[in-house]
Enzyme design. Sequence first.
Site, PDB file in Angstrom:
ATOM      1  N   ARG A 231     -33.476  28.458 -20.996  1.00 35.31           N
ATOM      2  CA  ARG A 231     -32.744  29.219 -19.983  1.00 35.31           C
ATOM      3  C   ARG A 231     -31.458  29.738 -20.626  1.00 35.31           C
ATOM      4  O   ARG A 231     -30.819  29.019 -21.409  1.00 35.31           O
ATOM      5  CB  ARG A 231     -32.370  28.327 -18.792  1.00 35.31           C
ATOM      6  CG  ARG A 231     -33.515  28.003 -17.854  1.00 35.31           C
ATOM      7  CD  ARG A 231     -33.980  29.223 -17.056  1.00 35.31           C
ATOM      8  NE  ARG A 231     -35.040  28.911 -16.123  1.00 35.31           N
ATOM      9  CZ  ARG A 231     -36.346  29.065 -16.383  1.00 35.31           C
ATOM     10  NH1 ARG A 231     -36.741  29.513 -17.559  1.00 35.31           N
ATOM     11  NH2 ARG A 231     -37.247  28.785 -15.464  1.00 35.31           N
ATOM     12  N   GLU A 260     -30.541  37.514 -16.293  1.00 32.95           N
ATOM     13  CA  GLU A 260     -31.736  38.363 -16.469  1.00 32.95           C
ATOM     14  C   GLU A 260     -31.995  39.220 -15.243  1.00 32.95           C
ATOM     15  O   GLU A 260     -31.772  38.757 -14.126  1.00 32.95           O
ATOM     16  CB  GLU A 260     -32.959  37.473 -16.736  1.00 32.95           C
ATOM     17  CG  GLU A 260     -32.816  36.717 -18.034  1.00 32.95           C
ATOM     18  CD  GLU A 260     -33.941  35.697 -18.256  1.00 32.95           C
ATOM     19  OE1 GLU A 260     -34.910  35.673 -17.479  1.00 32.95           O
ATOM     20  OE2 GLU A 260     -33.830  34.930 -19.205  1.00 32.95           O
ATOM     21  N   HIS A 278     -37.889  37.723 -21.906  1.00 29.99           N
ATOM     22  CA  HIS A 278     -38.450  36.541 -21.237  1.00 29.99           C
ATOM     23  C   HIS A 278     -39.986  36.646 -21.118  1.00 29.99           C
ATOM     24  O   HIS A 278     -40.529  36.743 -20.015  1.00 29.99           O
ATOM     25  CB  HIS A 278     -37.821  36.342 -19.840  1.00 29.99           C
ATOM     26  CG  HIS A 278     -37.960  34.927 -19.330  1.00 29.99           C
ATOM     27  ND1 HIS A 278     -37.026  34.334 -18.522  1.00 29.99           N
ATOM     28  CD2 HIS A 278     -38.941  34.004 -19.509  1.00 29.99           C
ATOM     29  CE1 HIS A 278     -37.431  33.103 -18.224  1.00 29.99           C
ATOM     30  NE2 HIS A 278     -38.586  32.877 -18.815  1.00 29.99           N
TER      31      HIS A 278
HETATM   32  C1  8YV Z   1     -41.729  32.520 -16.358  1.00 26.12           C
HETATM   33  C2  8YV Z   1     -40.480  30.383 -16.998  1.00 26.12           C
HETATM   34  O1  8YV Z   1     -41.325  33.649 -17.040  1.00 26.12           O
HETATM   35  O2  8YV Z   1     -42.001  28.680 -16.466  1.00 26.12           O
HETATM   36  C3  8YV Z   1     -40.836  29.029 -16.503  1.00 26.12           C
HETATM   37  O3  8YV Z   1     -39.908  28.267 -16.158  1.00 26.12           O
HETATM   38  O4  8YV Z   1     -39.359  30.661 -17.219  1.00 26.12           O
HETATM   39  C4  8YV Z   1     -41.520  31.381 -17.282  1.00 26.12           C
HETATM   40  O5  8YV Z   1     -42.734  30.828 -17.600  1.00 26.12           O
HETATM   41  C5  8YV Z   1     -41.137  32.578 -15.020  1.00 26.12           C
HETATM   42  O6  8YV Z   1     -41.293  31.414 -14.308  1.00 26.12           O
HETATM   43  C6  8YV Z   1     -41.733  33.755 -14.269  1.00 26.12           C
HETATM   44  O7  8YV Z   1     -41.408  33.758 -12.965  1.00 26.12           O
END
Ligand code: 8YV
Length: 312
Positions: A231, A260, A278
């Site tokens: 993150r 983001e 991402h």
């Molecule tokens: C996704 C993520 O891009 O799983 C996570 O925590 O950050 C990623 O796999 C995100 O959740 C998409 O909504």
Amino acid sequence: MKPEIILTAKGHAGTMATLQSEFTAHLLADAADRNAFLKQHAPKVRGLATFGPMPVDGKLMDLLPKLEIISNFGVGVDAINLAHAKQRNIIVTNTPDVLNECVADCALALILNTLRKFPQAEAYLRTGAWAAKGGYPLTTSLGGKTMGILGLGRIGEAIAKRAQSFGMQIRYHNRTKKDVAYPYDADAVALARNSDVLMVVTPGGAETEKLVNARVLDALGPEGYVVNIARGSVVDEPVLLKYLEEKKIAGAGLDVFADEPRVPPEFFALDNAVLFPHVGSATMETRTAMGNLQVDNLLAHFAGKQVLTRVV
Ligand code: 8YV
């Protein structure tokens, strides 16, 4: 009667179609007036399907008095107020494991691209510089370097396995020492000091906010690299930018950012950073598996069964 749920945002097409056929689903992102939308659906809504970074705070939960479950698309649940959910007895689920391999692939791509500067080398060819100026400047090898994993969980293990096959040594720091063969460092500063590449895999949230700060980057030093697939909040972004601009660290590979999809444009000018939007889990196969798990958690709950992957 199908259970009524709210979708906080649009997911990918397959998951959206399933959510919309299995449930009476209302799309919050489409609402012209958010408060009126929530007020309208509050009496019947029992579930929330949410997507990674969409904030789900206590206020939103309290506008939905019948809410029983929040099913997140993504392993990271830092955007959800878990304490509030717990206090309200709202179940929270996520989508762990199904994305481990893909996110680990992305981490390796970032290490390769950051150390070997492949994107920059390709741009060099495309602009005609190879013929005009000669070979692209030499870069640095992965083999023999040490990767320090900040947050050795299931994704960290998948990254470690891959990095070892590239000839890298692994060490790690977690809040508690694990029963693994890798050397352990007591904190992030020590880990950075002992590593060539600091791989950030720790969950986001208040506990890890700006964990990678000036002290950690100083310990990493001018020959060191940061890769972040966790993150943006875990890294002090303005400090990282300054360290990259002033070459106080060698480079960074970043799949995540603090705000983001907004990325400070100063990053675009850096030659020592590789930036991804991402995309860690962004393959058809993995996103489909994540969507299926998100849906299965909702279906299990509304069928009166245990959910599959409960966080709270
Ligand atoms: C996704 C993520 O891009 O799983 C996570 O925590 O950050 C990623 O796999 C995100 O959740 C998409 O909504």
